[in-house]
Design a protein around this motif. Structure first.
Motif, mmCIF file in Angstrom:
data_model
loop_
_atom_site.group_PDB
_atom_site.id
_atom_site.type_symbol
_atom_site.label_atom_id
_atom_site.label_comp_id
_atom_site.label_asym_id
_atom_site.label_seq_id
_atom_site.Cartn_x
_atom_site.Cartn_y
_atom_site.Cartn_z
ATOM 1 N N UNK A 145 0.826 -1.199 0.000
ATOM 2 C CA UNK A 145 0.000 0.000 0.000
ATOM 3 C C UNK A 145 0.861 1.250 0.000
ATOM 4 N N UNK A 146 0.298 2.328 -0.510
ATOM 5 C CA UNK A 146 0.978 3.625 -0.511
ATOM 6 C C UNK A 146 -0.056 4.696 -0.222
ATOM 7 N N UNK A 147 0.335 5.699 0.552
ATOM 8 C CA UNK A 147 -0.541 6.803 0.925
ATOM 9 C C UNK A 147 0.145 8.095 0.519
ATOM 10 N N UNK A 148 -0.620 9.042 0.016
ATOM 11 C CA UNK A 148 -0.064 10.321 -0.405
ATOM 12 C C UNK A 148 -1.032 11.448 -0.079
ATOM 13 N N UNK A 149 -0.496 12.644 -0.106
ATOM 14 C CA UNK A 149 -1.273 13.865 0.079
ATOM 15 C C UNK A 149 -0.662 14.968 -0.746
ATOM 16 N N UNK A 150 -1.097 16.180 -0.497
ATOM 17 C CA UNK A 150 -0.603 17.321 -1.268
ATOM 18 C C UNK A 150 0.905 17.516 -1.130
ATOM 19 N N UNK A 151 1.465 17.184 0.012
ATOM 20 C CA UNK A 151 2.891 17.413 0.264
ATOM 21 C C UNK A 151 3.770 16.254 -0.194
ATOM 22 N N UNK A 152 3.180 15.194 -0.720
ATOM 23 C CA UNK A 152 3.965 14.061 -1.200
ATOM 24 C C UNK A 152 3.507 12.748 -0.596
#
Length: 192
Positions: A17-24
């Motif tokens: 799994x991988x999680x991301x947001x606006x900052x990377x």
């Protein structure tokens, strides 16, 4: 994009799994014994994340993780990591660890010494145990002792450091122990 997104994807060692947001990228999770357990860990750490199609920069990182877990050489230097909430010391440990070349290992005390914090071996170990960016920050290349690679990191799921190093083609010397590194000049009678 508001909030965080996540994706679960196939690799040679299971569903990661991988999680991301606006900052990377906020985190990478290696497989647990079952996919549902991998997803549960993601939700426990990132309860606000929603399953989304990854943006291009995250999709490239996923491709790199897939390739790395097939034993191919990958460059993650352009992967944007969201370091918000991570202490400056841990950030420095992760930056140093990212620079360790494939096929090489370092010991905790070597990382501490390189960061000019030779008394911080335990802090280095703790930082790497909390590494949220598995594979991108290759904490599996940092060991307590050269032959001690059976531990998994927090986000390592059921995959041990030894298995990740084997995938990379790294050979461990079981003869080099922590005592050999710290006490190389001690007389044999003091060694266990």
């Amino acid at each position: 994009m508001a909030g965080r997104g996540y994706a679960v994807f196939d690799t040679a060692i299971g569903r990661c799994g991988i999680v991301w947001g606006d900052a990377g990228i906020s985190g990478v999770q290696l497989p647990e014994a079952r996919e549902i357990e991998t997803r549960r860990r993601l939700f426990r750490v990132f309860p606000d994340a929603r399953e989304l199609r990854p943006p291009a920069h995250v999709a490239l990182t996923i491709e790199g993780i897939v390739a790395a877990l097939r034993g191919q050489t990958c460059d993650f230097s352009n992967a944007m990591l969201d370091m918000s909430g991570i202490s400056k010391f841990n950030q420095s440990v992760y930056a140093y660890t990212r620079a360790i070349p494939r096929g090489e290992i370092r010991l905790y005390h070597e990382v501490a010494a390189a960061l000019r914090a030779s008394g911080a071996v335990h802090s280095v170990a703790q930082a790497l145990a909390k590494n949220p960016f598995m594979i991108i920050v290759p904490c599996h290349r940092v060991l307590e002792a050269a032959g001690a690679a059976d531990k998994a990191s927090q986000n390592g799921g059921v995959i041990s450091k030894r298995r990740l190093l084997t995938i990379e083609g790294t050979r461990l010397s079981a003869a080099k122990t922590l005592l050999d590194v710290l006490l190389p000049l001690d007389p044999p009678r003091l060694r266990p």
